[in-house]
Design a protein around this motif. Structure first.
Motif, mmCIF file in Angstrom:
data_model
loop_
_atom_site.group_PDB
_atom_site.id
_atom_site.type_symbol
_atom_site.label_atom_id
_atom_site.label_comp_id
_atom_site.label_asym_id
_atom_site.label_seq_id
_atom_site.Cartn_x
_atom_site.Cartn_y
_atom_site.Cartn_z
ATOM 1 N N TYR A 146 2.396 -6.892 -0.873
ATOM 2 C CA TYR A 146 1.857 -6.945 -2.229
ATOM 3 C C TYR A 146 0.396 -7.384 -2.154
ATOM 4 C CZ TYR A 146 6.577 -6.348 -4.039
ATOM 5 O OH TYR A 146 7.821 -5.834 -4.327
ATOM 6 N N VAL A 147 -0.476 -6.461 -2.553
ATOM 7 C CA VAL A 147 -1.919 -6.701 -2.530
ATOM 8 C C VAL A 147 -2.352 -7.236 -3.884
ATOM 9 C CG1 VAL A 147 -4.189 -5.647 -2.185
ATOM 10 C CG2 VAL A 147 -2.223 -4.827 -0.876
ATOM 11 N N VAL A 148 -3.150 -8.278 -3.889
ATOM 12 C CA VAL A 148 -3.660 -8.861 -5.130
ATOM 13 C C VAL A 148 -4.994 -8.197 -5.455
ATOM 14 C CG1 VAL A 148 -4.347 -10.985 -6.298
ATOM 15 C CG2 VAL A 148 -2.541 -11.037 -4.560
ATOM 16 N N ASP A 149 -5.085 -7.581 -6.650
ATOM 17 C CA ASP A 149 -6.324 -6.895 -7.030
ATOM 18 C C ASP A 149 -7.275 -7.869 -7.706
ATOM 19 O OD1 ASP A 149 -5.432 -7.246 -9.630
ATOM 20 O OD2 ASP A 149 -4.735 -5.184 -9.859
ATOM 21 N N ILE A 203 0.673 -3.945 11.192
ATOM 22 C CA ILE A 203 1.139 -3.183 10.031
ATOM 23 C C ILE A 203 0.305 -1.904 9.915
ATOM 24 C CG2 ILE A 203 2.060 -5.097 8.682
ATOM 25 C CD1 ILE A 203 -0.578 -5.261 7.212
ATOM 26 N N GLN A 204 0.940 -0.855 9.418
ATOM 27 C CA GLN A 204 0.265 0.411 9.183
ATOM 28 C C GLN A 204 0.504 0.818 7.739
ATOM 29 O OE1 GLN A 204 1.498 3.362 12.024
ATOM 30 N NE2 GLN A 204 1.232 1.998 13.781
ATOM 31 N N GLY A 205 -0.557 1.130 7.038
ATOM 32 C CA GLY A 205 -0.458 1.514 5.640
ATOM 33 C C GLY A 205 -1.842 1.687 5.044
ATOM 34 N N VAL A 209 2.332 -2.003 -1.667
ATOM 35 C CA VAL A 209 1.846 -0.987 -0.729
ATOM 36 C C VAL A 209 2.886 -0.818 0.377
ATOM 37 C CG1 VAL A 209 0.033 -0.339 0.887
ATOM 38 C CG2 VAL A 209 -0.553 -1.560 -1.221
ATOM 39 N N PRO A 210 3.480 0.376 0.525
ATOM 40 C CA PRO A 210 4.432 0.589 1.626
ATOM 41 C C PRO A 210 3.716 0.476 2.977
ATOM 42 C CG PRO A 210 4.594 2.324 -0.041
ATOM 43 C CD PRO A 210 3.354 1.558 -0.343
ATOM 44 N N LEU A 256 -3.079 -10.615 0.497
ATOM 45 C CA LEU A 256 -1.655 -10.322 0.376
ATOM 46 C C LEU A 256 -0.912 -11.554 -0.093
ATOM 47 C CD1 LEU A 256 -1.064 -8.398 3.748
ATOM 48 C CD2 LEU A 256 -1.824 -7.469 1.538
ATOM 49 N N VAL A 257 0.233 -11.325 -0.743
ATOM 50 C CA VAL A 257 1.075 -12.415 -1.221
ATOM 51 C C VAL A 257 2.033 -12.821 -0.115
ATOM 52 C CG1 VAL A 257 2.821 -13.110 -2.912
ATOM 53 C CG2 VAL A 257 0.908 -11.639 -3.601
#
Length: 404
Positions: free
Chosen positions: A350-353, A375-377, A361-362, A385-386
């Motif tokens: 989970y990305v914080v905007d 990680i890849q994405g 984000v998968p 990130l949370v």
């Protein structure tokens, strides 16, 4: 207490009762109650921002999964020389500067040589004189040999006396000794000539090997002497290093020495180029312990050195359990494992905007790289990130707490 005169008390029969609240006031009070109810309902229906811990997406390297030990040190050249002259003289020509690449045998500087050249020419002349003396002695010996042979014939025929025969033998012996002396004198003259020639050669300061000039210690006009004993004299003209022999001298704690062995693969990071990784290998573990720091110097050979690496650069060395090939020396994205929610194909972060909301984000989770996980994405370095997202929903507003 004074007695109260009850007779004076009267009831006002003509007074009017207090007026009741007007209709307008009752309407305002009703509106206020309705507004408070709506606000209460909104507060109950709209969720508040959740307080979350955060971390960031970082860049990691695959070699971190094989890391055993970290150390620091400096880049040094195993082959390094302070180039000087064996003789003493004044610098009259200097042909190199810092950064110049020179080949073995190249003249890098010249000293004044008129005096030693004169000595050399005198030695050459003495050699010629000695050679001429040897030629004379050889001719004298040949003549004495012929004379002795003639007297032997005449003496057998009793045509000369014994005294004449002895004189011929003595002359021959003197000629033999004279030739030997002349030959020794010629050898001595040649030795002096060679010595004088080497004196001239010492005024030609040459590069001892292929390398790069890393510093210049003298200038034209300076006195160069081997021991630097004269006032303001220089001991060396230039300092050279063979860049093909660069390595890292790393200080390893005595307590970690059991983890180090010759031939062990390493990864080298230079402070000047933090985004690059160089492959290395332990070449020497110096068999001595520094008492004051309780460390052992370990020499690490740089396997893929390039022209950007310079002596005395600060370096960090990671000692690995296994070698990493060139294909796996590319950086990857990584994050704290606690930021990854779900498993397998359902893994996500989970990305914080910028507005304080989270965006799912998968990602595809990879190997553990030290304290982080690959990680890849659709992410980039530095995104927030949370941590421990739990049942966090996409689009939910969050309140950031202190980052871990």
């Amino acid at each position: 207490m004074n007695d109260i005169d009850l007779g004076k008390l009267r009831v006002n029969r003509d007074g009017k009762a207090a007026p009741k609240a007007s209709g307008k006031f009752r309407l305002q009070r009703r509106h206020l109650l309705i507004g408070a109810g709506v606000l209460l309902l909104l507060y109950m229906l709209v969720p508040s921002a959740a307080s979350v811990q955060t971390t960031q997406v970082v860049t990691a390297w695959p070699s971190q999964q094989y890391l055993l030990l970290n150390s620091t040190g400096y880049v040094v050249a195993r082959r390094k020389a302070a180039v000087a002259s064996k003789g003493t003289g004044r610098v009259e020509w200097l042909g190199v500067s810092e950064g110049d690449t020179v080949k073995e045998g190249t003249v890098v500087a010249r000293l004044e040589s008129r005096d030693v050249e004169a000595t050399y020419h005198a030695a050459v002349a003495n050699t010629a004189v000695a050679a001429a003396a040897l030629t004379t002695a050889q001719n004298e010996l040949e003549d004495a040999q012929r004379n002795l042979e003639r007297f032997n014939v005449l003496f057998r025929k009793k045509l000369v006396s014994l005294l004449n025969m002895q004189d011929a033998k003595s002359r021959h012996a003197r000629a033999v000794a004279s030739q030997a002396s002349a030959k020794a004198a010629l050898d001595a003259a040649k030795a002096n000539e060679e010595y004088a020639r080497s004196g001239v050669e010492y005024t030609q300061i040459r590069a001892p090997f292929d390398g790069v000039v890393i510093s210049r210690s003298a200038n034209v006009g300076d006195i160069v002497t081997p021991l630097s004993s004269a006032a303001d004299a220089k001991g060396a003209v230039v300092v050279m290093a063979d860049m093909s022999t660069l390595e890292v001298d790393a200080e390893v704690s005595e307590s970690s020495l059991a983890s180090i062995k010759v031939g062990q693969p390493c990864e080298i990071v230079l402070d000047a180029f933090p985004d690059r990784r160089y492959r290395g290998e332990v070449s020497v573990v110096v068999p001595a312990v520094n008492r004051s720091s309780a460390t052992v110097t370990t020499k690490v050979r740089i396997l893929d050195a390039d022209a950007s690496i310079l002596p005395d650069m600060s370096a960090r060395v990671g000692f690995l359990s296994r070698a990493v090939d060139v294909a796996n020396q590319k950086p990857v994205l990584a994050a704290n494992p606690e930021a990854i929610a779900g498993e397998g194909a359902d893994s996500r972060v989970y990305v914080v905007d910028g507005e304080g909301r989270v965006r799912a984000v998968p990602v595809k989770a990879g190997v553990q790289l030290g304290g982080v996980r690959e990680i890849q994405g659709e992410l980039k370095t530095g995104e927030t990130l949370v941590l421990n997202p739990g049942k966090l929903r996409d689009g939910k507003r969050v309140k950031l707490a202190a980052a871990k």
